[in-house]
Write a protein that holds these residues in place. Sequence first.
Motif, PDB file in Angstrom:
ATOM      1  N   GLU A  92     -52.431  81.301  52.043  1.00 14.06           N
ATOM      2  CA  GLU A  92     -52.299  79.477  52.630  1.00 14.06           C
ATOM      3  C   GLU A  92     -54.271  79.746  51.502  1.00 14.06           C
ATOM      4  OE1 GLU A  92     -52.438  76.018  51.598  1.00 14.06           O
ATOM      5  OE2 GLU A  92     -50.830  77.478  51.305  1.00 14.06           O
ATOM      6  N   HIS A  94     -56.678  80.819  50.780  1.00 15.71           N
ATOM      7  CA  HIS A  94     -57.169  81.952  49.516  1.00 15.71           C
ATOM      8  C   HIS A  94     -56.758  81.630  48.230  1.00 15.71           C
ATOM      9  CE1 HIS A  94     -59.795  83.661  52.550  1.00 15.71           C
ATOM     10  NE2 HIS A  94     -59.261  84.216  53.343  1.00 15.71           N
ATOM     11  N   THR A  95     -57.856  80.939  47.321  1.00 14.81           N
ATOM     12  CA  THR A  95     -56.752  81.118  46.254  1.00 14.81           C
ATOM     13  C   THR A  95     -56.469  82.120  45.282  1.00 14.81           C
ATOM     14  OG1 THR A  95     -58.600  80.201  44.641  1.00 14.81           O
ATOM     15  CG2 THR A  95     -56.896  78.233  45.343  1.00 14.81           C
ATOM     16  N   VAL A  96     -55.489  82.247  44.192  1.00 10.73           N
ATOM     17  CA  VAL A  96     -55.808  83.955  43.754  1.00 10.73           C
ATOM     18  C   VAL A  96     -57.431  82.937  43.176  1.00 10.73           C
ATOM     19  CG1 VAL A  96     -55.005  84.833  41.190  1.00 10.73           C
ATOM     20  CG2 VAL A  96     -53.633  83.508  43.523  1.00 10.73           C
ATOM     21  N   SER A  97     -57.761  82.294  42.203  1.00 10.75           N
ATOM     22  CA  SER A  97     -59.077  82.670  41.765  1.00 10.75           C
ATOM     23  C   SER A  97     -60.523  83.238  42.912  1.00 10.75           C
ATOM     24  CB  SER A  97     -59.375  81.204  41.235  1.00 10.75           C
ATOM     25  OG  SER A  97     -57.981  80.647  40.315  1.00 10.75           O
ATOM     26  N   GLU A  98     -60.294  82.587  44.065  1.00  8.00           N
ATOM     27  CA  GLU A  98     -61.390  82.900  44.581  1.00  8.00           C
ATOM     28  C   GLU A  98     -60.842  84.420  45.307  1.00  8.00           C
ATOM     29  OE1 GLU A  98     -62.227  82.913  49.433  1.00  8.00           O
ATOM     30  OE2 GLU A  98     -60.825  81.623  48.849  1.00  8.00           O
ATOM     31  N   TYR A 119     -45.898  83.269  42.941  1.00  6.72           N
ATOM     32  CA  TYR A 119     -47.251  82.758  42.801  1.00  6.72           C
ATOM     33  C   TYR A 119     -46.982  81.294  42.070  1.00  6.72           C
ATOM     34  CZ  TYR A 119     -51.544  81.676  40.025  1.00  6.72           C
ATOM     35  OH  TYR A 119     -52.478  80.707  39.112  1.00  6.72           O
ATOM     36  N   SER A 123     -50.868  75.973  42.719  1.00  9.96           N
ATOM     37  CA  SER A 123     -51.772  75.105  44.126  1.00  9.96           C
ATOM     38  C   SER A 123     -52.894  76.626  43.419  1.00  9.96           C
ATOM     39  CB  SER A 123     -50.994  75.289  45.186  1.00  9.96           C
ATOM     40  OG  SER A 123     -50.714  76.488  44.780  1.00  9.96           O
ATOM     41  N   ASP A 124     -52.128  77.741  42.118  1.00  7.08           N
ATOM     42  CA  ASP A 124     -53.223  78.838  42.452  1.00  7.08           C
ATOM     43  C   ASP A 124     -53.264  80.057  43.694  1.00  7.08           C
ATOM     44  OD1 ASP A 124     -54.567  80.023  41.165  1.00  7.08           O
ATOM     45  OD2 ASP A 124     -56.627  79.796  41.699  1.00  7.08           O
ATOM     46  N   ARG A 125     -52.059  80.072  43.886  1.00  2.00           N
ATOM     47  CA  ARG A 125     -51.809  80.469  45.500  1.00  2.00           C
ATOM     48  C   ARG A 125     -50.257  80.897  45.613  1.00  2.00           C
ATOM     49  NH1 ARG A 125     -54.752  75.991  47.370  1.00  2.00           N
ATOM     50  NH2 ARG A 125     -56.260  76.829  48.788  1.00  2.00           N
ATOM     51  N   TYR A 126     -50.381  82.159  45.805  1.00  7.44           N
ATOM     52  CA  TYR A 126     -49.065  83.214  46.358  1.00  7.44           C
ATOM     53  C   TYR A 126     -48.036  82.582  46.843  1.00  7.44           C
ATOM     54  CZ  TYR A 126     -49.076  86.966  43.155  1.00  7.44           C
ATOM     55  OH  TYR A 126     -49.360  87.843  42.338  1.00  7.44           O
TER      56      TYR A 126
END
Length: 758
Positions: A92, A94-98, A119, A123-126
Amino acid sequence: MADAKIPGVRAYDGPAGGWGALKAVAGALGDQATVIEGGRTLLSANQPEGFDCPGCAWPDPKHTSSFEFCENGAKAVAWEATSKRASPEVFERHTVSELLTWSDHAIEDLGRLTEPMAYDAASDRYLPISWDEAFARTGSALRALDNPNQAEFYASGRASNEAAFLYQLLGRRFGTNNFPDCSNMCHEPTSVGLPDSIGMGKGSVTLEDFDHADLILCFGHNPGTNHPRMMGTLREASKRGAAILAFNPLRERSLEKFASPRDAMEMATLSSTPIASAYYQLTIGGDALAVQGMMKAVLALQAVDRDFISEHTAGFEALVEALEALSWAEIEAGSGLSRAQIEEAAGVYARSKATILCYGMGLTQHRDSSGTVQQLVNLLLLKGNIGRPGAGICPLRGHSNVQGARTVGVAEKPVPALLDSLRDVFGFEPPRAHGHTVVEAIEAMERGEAKVFLGLGGNFAVAAPDPIRTFAAMRRLDFAVHIATKPNRTHLLVGQESLLLPCLGRTEIDIQAGGRQAVTVEDSMSMVHASKGLNAPASDQLKSEPAIVAGIARAVLGGDDAVDWSGLVADYDRIRDLIARVFPGTFDNYNERIRVPGGFRLPVPPSDRIWKTASGKANFMAHAPKAGDPRQGDPDVMILTTLRSHDQYNTTIYGQNDRYRGVFGRRDVVFAHPDDIAARGLSSGDRIDLAAAFDSSGERVVRGFTVVARDLPRGCLAAYYPETNILVELEDRDTRSGTPAYKSVPVRLRAARDGACN
């Protein structure tokens, strides 16, 4: 040869092992805040009632040692038994892009996955999901495919026999032989080359054979880092007077001297045991010609075993003819060794009464490795060194069960006997067409033909070559499922949908409906034994690998499938009973035999001089280097071999140190001969760029690395894997097995471009 002024690079003069190893173990346990209950975790590694180390596949000495783990094994255990948790709360934040901007070490150092996640592109998150939803979504994705060959079932060597067997059964019940696996990237030349020579794609020796060998030949391996428990075996062989000859471009400390942490005298006196009797620094990829030179010299000495050759082999005359046609000038130029050096080694071999030949990925990851493996066998056959005590071929597998997974059916090119047996036992017709290797799977993803990827462990995209193409291919997928203990970079290369399914580790207790379960693994010498964890699971939501595979199978195939997936997972004895039925004569009385401390050895016909080849004999295989190699004749092209550091296991980076090579706190170095550095107007410590030599795109380059002077042959370079995987083009692979040529990469070395950064 290291320049003391280079930051993070300094001379290391100590032996392999010793106090440095104990200090590193303590550091690893502390860094991971490892779950060690009174020290029982490490002391239970490789023990009869304990767990099999998730590290290397070196066999255990009859499972009776009270201290049978090593530095890198302890790191592997600490990495798995860490108290750190990659929980939904972590994702929550950290985004996947980060996360993709983090180092591989930092991603995995988040800790153990704790619950299933999916995924979320918005939100670009798991985000967390239930197991029921995870299985349902996986089943829907597979059933939606136009044909089963649009799915790829990747398997890593960490999976148990039980999980691997269920996995291949799932894939074939679904209708595909697409089983790219980690063997494709390491020892596939062994699986391809040895059957033609001796009728089996495995080694022929036992651990006890090392007690009787007069000579041990070591080609292309670094045991101190990649299979450290082997060091005790080599040390004992050296102490009793066996000769050990090392053939490797770079001098590796563990093949020079070793101090055993179990030897009180060596530890107290800071002494060590010499390992290699002689060290031959051949050029990268020069192994086949070096061995051919040794055979040529052995023939000149008339030191062959004529009776063995007559009774047990075929093709001897053709081999002799090929060797006679090979000039010493060709051998010296291609091997990097002088005729005198080769004849010296051949003389030692000729005098030996029993010889074991060991080899690792330094030999198998080249353009013509399958043929090179066969030359090693030729050398042994000349003197009858297969099928008697103290003699034989010994491929050094890496992953703890990479060999076992292949034995129980994870293979993209299954033999007809396996498919017939699956048909007879389970009542369905398995697919017969060959499936994809790792490289072929990546190419299928690129073309849009592979749409769903299932990963049973591993870090597929980082382990594979050519990340430019591999990463892009992963992002083209419609659906990916990753069964894993920890997050890694492959999990972040999301396509349309991606799931993370957390599984139990080797160190953890596995409780199913039938009670506490044990799994089994096969080591690199065909010994099968039980493994039973003792730590509490990292989360109450973890499932075992067999349970996850069975859950996917039920979702894909339906609850009325002929295979009782739930019943099999309730009691793993039932899985082993099925394995025994599918592989009669190989796993007979499976359950009874694994309950014997130390387990049992699978049949190895070459050990008994039974040759399951077309000729019914062991075959000498004539070999000529492949012509037309574009790297030949260009003085600007150098050959790079990739290395694993001492703080590393495959793609897992435990830390930034490579103690035995004198590198600390960094991995951005390239080792080169000082004359090669000077010839380019550079000095040791300068920043450089490395570019793939024949890449017209200009994209395959690493920038801002530091060149470090080392003693290795002219024209040869060495740097760390996977950082330099970008230089390995997808097409650059062994022509027969498809194994990427990680160990012979044509590159050009230049001063760093202005403004380059690490």
